[in-house]
Design a protein around this motif. Structure first.
Motif, PDB file in Angstrom:
ATOM      1  N   ASP A 125     -14.083  -0.847  91.739  1.00 26.08           N
ATOM      2  CA  ASP A 125     -13.146  -0.508  92.815  1.00 26.08           C
ATOM      3  C   ASP A 125     -12.418  -1.735  93.344  1.00 26.08           C
ATOM      4  O   ASP A 125     -11.266  -1.627  93.796  1.00 26.08           O
ATOM      5  CB  ASP A 125     -13.889   0.187  93.957  1.00 26.08           C
ATOM      6  CG  ASP A 125     -14.383   1.574  93.557  1.00 26.08           C
ATOM      7  OD1 ASP A 125     -13.763   2.173  92.654  1.00 26.08           O
ATOM      8  OD2 ASP A 125     -15.372   2.049  94.136  1.00 26.08           O
ATOM      9  N   CYS A 131      -3.709   2.060  87.728  1.00 22.40           N
ATOM     10  CA  CYS A 131      -3.755   2.318  86.293  1.00 22.40           C
ATOM     11  C   CYS A 131      -2.842   3.497  85.989  1.00 22.40           C
ATOM     12  O   CYS A 131      -2.946   4.552  86.625  1.00 22.40           O
ATOM     13  CB  CYS A 131      -5.190   2.615  85.847  1.00 22.40           C
ATOM     14  SG  CYS A 131      -5.320   3.280  84.168  1.00 22.40           S
ATOM     15  N   ARG A 140      -9.581   7.597  87.336  1.00 22.80           N
ATOM     16  CA  ARG A 140     -10.433   6.407  87.422  1.00 22.80           C
ATOM     17  C   ARG A 140     -11.896   6.716  87.136  1.00 22.80           C
ATOM     18  O   ARG A 140     -12.637   5.838  86.675  1.00 22.80           O
ATOM     19  CB  ARG A 140     -10.295   5.767  88.800  1.00 22.80           C
ATOM     20  CG  ARG A 140      -8.879   5.241  89.074  1.00 22.80           C
ATOM     21  CD  ARG A 140      -8.720   4.852  90.536  1.00 22.80           C
ATOM     22  NE  ARG A 140      -9.622   3.791  90.908  1.00 22.80           N
ATOM     23  CZ  ARG A 140      -9.347   2.495  90.789  1.00 22.80           C
ATOM     24  NH1 ARG A 140      -8.182   2.110  90.291  1.00 22.80           N
ATOM     25  NH2 ARG A 140     -10.217   1.585  91.161  1.00 22.80           N
ATOM     26  N   TYR A 158     -11.161   1.238  79.240  1.00 24.65           N
ATOM     27  CA  TYR A 158     -10.333   2.425  79.429  1.00 24.65           C
ATOM     28  C   TYR A 158     -10.303   3.217  78.128  1.00 24.65           C
ATOM     29  O   TYR A 158      -9.995   2.681  77.061  1.00 24.65           O
ATOM     30  CB  TYR A 158      -8.911   2.038  79.831  1.00 24.65           C
ATOM     31  CG  TYR A 158      -7.952   3.216  79.845  1.00 24.65           C
ATOM     32  CD1 TYR A 158      -7.909   4.081  80.930  1.00 24.65           C
ATOM     33  CD2 TYR A 158      -7.109   3.462  78.762  1.00 24.65           C
ATOM     34  CE1 TYR A 158      -7.047   5.166  80.940  1.00 24.65           C
ATOM     35  CE2 TYR A 158      -6.237   4.534  78.767  1.00 24.65           C
ATOM     36  CZ  TYR A 158      -6.221   5.383  79.856  1.00 24.65           C
ATOM     37  OH  TYR A 158      -5.368   6.455  79.863  1.00 24.65           O
ATOM     38  N   SER A 180      -1.630  -1.585  84.119  1.00 32.68           N
ATOM     39  CA  SER A 180      -2.629  -1.681  85.176  1.00 32.68           C
ATOM     40  C   SER A 180      -2.366  -2.916  86.028  1.00 32.68           C
ATOM     41  O   SER A 180      -1.840  -3.922  85.538  1.00 32.68           O
ATOM     42  CB  SER A 180      -4.039  -1.753  84.580  1.00 32.68           C
ATOM     43  OG  SER A 180      -5.011  -1.864  85.595  1.00 32.68           O
TER      44      SER A 180
END
Length: 295
Positions: A125, A131, A140, A158, A180
């Motif tokens: 976080d 993103c 997320r 990712y 991102s």
């Protein structure tokens, strides 16, 4: 005629049972699975942890007094581990690079409780701010998974999936790719008048020791990344774009060859085969077998 037939027939059988192979290269405009993207903060520990350690080292140089200077579980165990080697740090006749070789990030990751190390590492976080993929915001919680690296500690991968299926893409360009914004939090570190080295975190003698930034690894989908051996360094305060091309190798298996799509050294059968994974695990297994230790 019978002799010639027999000779040619035997020659043909030998050629058939030699299982010959040929290489075919095709350039085809097909949709391809979007690659996995792994991100690691080049600063392995959380900012608050580093700032507290910095204050402890500024106030106290006697290793025996460190244990009572913090109530944080990670810092207490960290100081206990560092104190075992700290005499090397203060002795004038021992080069500092030898001390850093012994007390490295990997040493801490190996000799400390893994849960404490993970909790003290960079959190998702606080690291990944935004993103987007193909102009849409990422999920997320579903698209990222965390893994542990012995040098960078907490890293995040990712995976572009939709409804459990891998997303394939044919369109090129920045607007169709993945983007991102990453927060390295380097500006939140306390500044010192003199350069101060935090053992096991700052390794200024190592080529891997860029103080701030992000390590980016672009690798095939559903494979294990190796940030220490591959990838790119992105410095803070800059925007960087990467372009990649897909190449797919399809190799025939037995009896035409000894190729396999499974890694014989990996217990995770869900991960796809990758050459670098097979090589590293093979080398590691031989080190364990012959030396009784791990690299």
């Amino acid at each position: 005629a019978a002799v010639m037939f027999t000779v040619q027939f035997v020659t043909l059988l030998k050629k058939y049972y030699s299982y010959p192979k040929k290489v075919t290269i095709e350039v085809v405009p097909l949709a391809v699975p979007f690659p996995s993207i792994s991100l690691c903060n080049m600063r392995n520990l959380d900012t608050s942890i580093l700032n507290e350690l910095n204050e402890i080292f500024k106030k106290e140089n006697v290793a025996e007094n460190w244990q009572n200077m913090s109530t944080h579980p990670f810092i207490k165990q960290y100081l206990g581990t560092v104190s075992k080697y700290y005499e090397m740090f203060v002795l004038p006749d021992i080069p500092f690079n030898k001390f850093q070789t012994v007390l490295s990030r990997s040493t801490l990751a190996t000799n400390m409780n893994r849960t404490l190390v993970v909790n003290a590492g960079v959190s998702f976080d606080d690291f990944v701010v935004t993103c987007r993929f193909g102009g849409k915001a990422c999920n997320r919680t579903q698209h990222f998974k965390q893994f542990f690296d012995s040098y960078y500690y907490n890293c995040f991968t990712y995976e572009s999936t939709s409804g459990g299926e891998r997303v394939s893409i044919m369109a090129e360009g920045l607007e169709n790719g993945w983007s991102s914004t990453i927060f390295t939090a380097g500006g939140m570190l306390d500044k010192n008048e003199n350069i101060r080295i935090i053992p096991g975190s700052h390794e200024y003698m190592s080529p891997m020791s860029s103080s701030e930034g992000v390590r980016v690894v672009i690798h095939p989908p559903n494979t294990q990344p190796y940030p220490h051996a591959e990838g790119f360094d992105v410095p803070p305060g800059f925007s960087v774009s990467f372009g990649v091309k897909t190449r797919q190798n399809i190799r025939v298996s037995f009896p035409h060859g000894n190729c396999s799509d499974k890694n014989p050294f990996s217990p995770d059968i869900n991960l796809q085969y990758r050459l670098i994974s097979c090589q590293k695990m093979c080398l590691q297994s031989q080190i364990v077998k012959h030396c009784g230790c791990k690299d």
